[in-house]
Design a protein around this motif. Sequence first.
Motif, mmCIF file in Angstrom:
data_model
loop_
_atom_site.group_PDB
_atom_site.id
_atom_site.type_symbol
_atom_site.label_atom_id
_atom_site.label_comp_id
_atom_site.label_asym_id
_atom_site.label_seq_id
_atom_site.Cartn_x
_atom_site.Cartn_y
_atom_site.Cartn_z
ATOM 1 N N ASN A 102 0.818 -1.217 0.000
ATOM 2 C CA ASN A 102 0.000 0.000 0.000
ATOM 3 C C ASN A 102 0.850 1.265 0.000
ATOM 4 N N ARG A 103 1.967 1.241 0.709
ATOM 5 C CA ARG A 103 2.865 2.392 0.733
ATOM 6 C C ARG A 103 3.447 2.646 -0.664
ATOM 7 N N ALA A 104 3.834 1.567 -1.342
ATOM 8 C CA ALA A 104 4.391 1.697 -2.684
ATOM 9 C C ALA A 104 3.357 2.257 -3.656
ATOM 10 N N VAL A 105 2.141 1.754 -3.587
ATOM 11 C CA VAL A 105 1.078 2.224 -4.488
ATOM 12 C C VAL A 105 0.756 3.689 -4.204
ATOM 13 N N ALA A 106 0.689 4.064 -2.931
ATOM 14 C CA ALA A 106 0.439 5.470 -2.578
ATOM 15 C C ALA A 106 1.563 6.367 -3.091
ATOM 16 N N GLY A 107 2.771 5.815 -3.227
ATOM 17 C CA GLY A 107 3.917 6.581 -3.715
ATOM 18 C C GLY A 107 4.008 6.669 -5.221
ATOM 19 N N GLY A 108 3.096 6.011 -5.924
ATOM 20 C CA GLY A 108 3.071 6.132 -7.372
ATOM 21 C C GLY A 108 3.387 4.867 -8.138
ATOM 22 N N CYS A 109 3.570 3.745 -7.462
ATOM 23 C CA CYS A 109 3.809 2.490 -8.172
ATOM 24 C C CYS A 109 2.505 2.011 -8.816
ATOM 25 N N GLU A 110 2.642 1.292 -9.916
ATOM 26 C CA GLU A 110 1.486 0.831 -10.684
ATOM 27 C C GLU A 110 1.119 -0.598 -10.293
ATOM 28 N N VAL A 111 -0.103 -0.782 -9.832
ATOM 29 C CA VAL A 111 -0.580 -2.112 -9.469
ATOM 30 C C VAL A 111 -0.779 -2.931 -10.738
ATOM 31 N N THR A 112 -0.161 -4.106 -10.781
ATOM 32 C CA THR A 112 -0.391 -5.016 -11.903
ATOM 33 C C THR A 112 -1.265 -6.185 -11.478
ATOM 34 N N MET A 113 -1.335 -6.425 -10.170
ATOM 35 C CA MET A 113 -2.262 -7.404 -9.615
ATOM 36 C C MET A 113 -2.586 -6.975 -8.196
ATOM 37 N N PRO A 114 -3.851 -6.639 -7.920
ATOM 38 C CA PRO A 114 -4.208 -6.171 -6.575
ATOM 39 C C PRO A 114 -3.955 -7.245 -5.520
ATOM 40 N N LEU A 115 -3.728 -6.798 -4.293
ATOM 41 C CA LEU A 115 -3.554 -7.724 -3.178
ATOM 42 C C LEU A 115 -4.836 -8.496 -2.936
ATOM 43 N N GLY A 116 -4.706 -9.773 -2.728
ATOM 44 C CA GLY A 116 -5.880 -10.566 -2.409
ATOM 45 C C GLY A 116 -5.617 -12.044 -2.574
ATOM 46 N N LYS A 117 -6.651 -12.807 -2.369
ATOM 47 C CA LYS A 117 -6.588 -14.260 -2.501
ATOM 48 C C LYS A 117 -6.609 -14.611 -3.986
ATOM 49 N N THR A 118 -5.769 -15.563 -4.340
ATOM 50 C CA THR A 118 -5.755 -16.084 -5.707
ATOM 51 C C THR A 118 -5.875 -17.604 -5.643
ATOM 52 N N GLU A 119 -5.934 -18.229 -6.803
ATOM 53 C CA GLU A 119 -6.001 -19.689 -6.859
ATOM 54 C C GLU A 119 -4.745 -20.317 -6.271
ATOM 55 N N TRP A 120 -3.617 -19.617 -6.323
ATOM 56 C CA TRP A 120 -2.339 -20.190 -5.899
ATOM 57 C C TRP A 120 -1.810 -19.630 -4.577
ATOM 58 N N SER A 121 -2.495 -18.629 -4.011
ATOM 59 C CA SER A 121 -1.977 -18.015 -2.790
ATOM 60 C C SER A 121 -3.112 -17.421 -1.962
#
Length: 140
Positions: A102-121
Amino acid sequence: MKSIQYFNFQNSLSALNFYEKHLGATNINRLGGDDKMFDDMPDDYQIDKDFTMHASFEILGETFYCSDTWKNKSIDNTGAIVAFTFDASNTADKERAEEFFNRAVAGGCEVTMPLGKTEWSEFYGMFNDPYGVTWMVNAE
């Protein structure tokens, strides 16, 4: 023996400042062009005071190295990936990973996959920083 990710940047000083401010980098040690060891270099090898010959830094307790490209030539770091993995049952690690993301995204990084549950994690996310590096967090 261990492996340490080594980045080359066109401007490591800028990357180090960004990583400190937005990714929480600590223990930054930098050997710059203004170091006295470069005073007697031949004219053909003189470097700018802002040139980074070598630097080390830590993010989430892991060490990374970086330096500038020679004569600050542009470089494409697309494809460089850093993966932080943690125990899904460790609440403190999950919170650190979420805070980092969240700190990185607030600083201007581009989300390529949001944080959350996936099939593998149980908890997974990815973002790209302005220097072309992809960062991922993954619960195992």
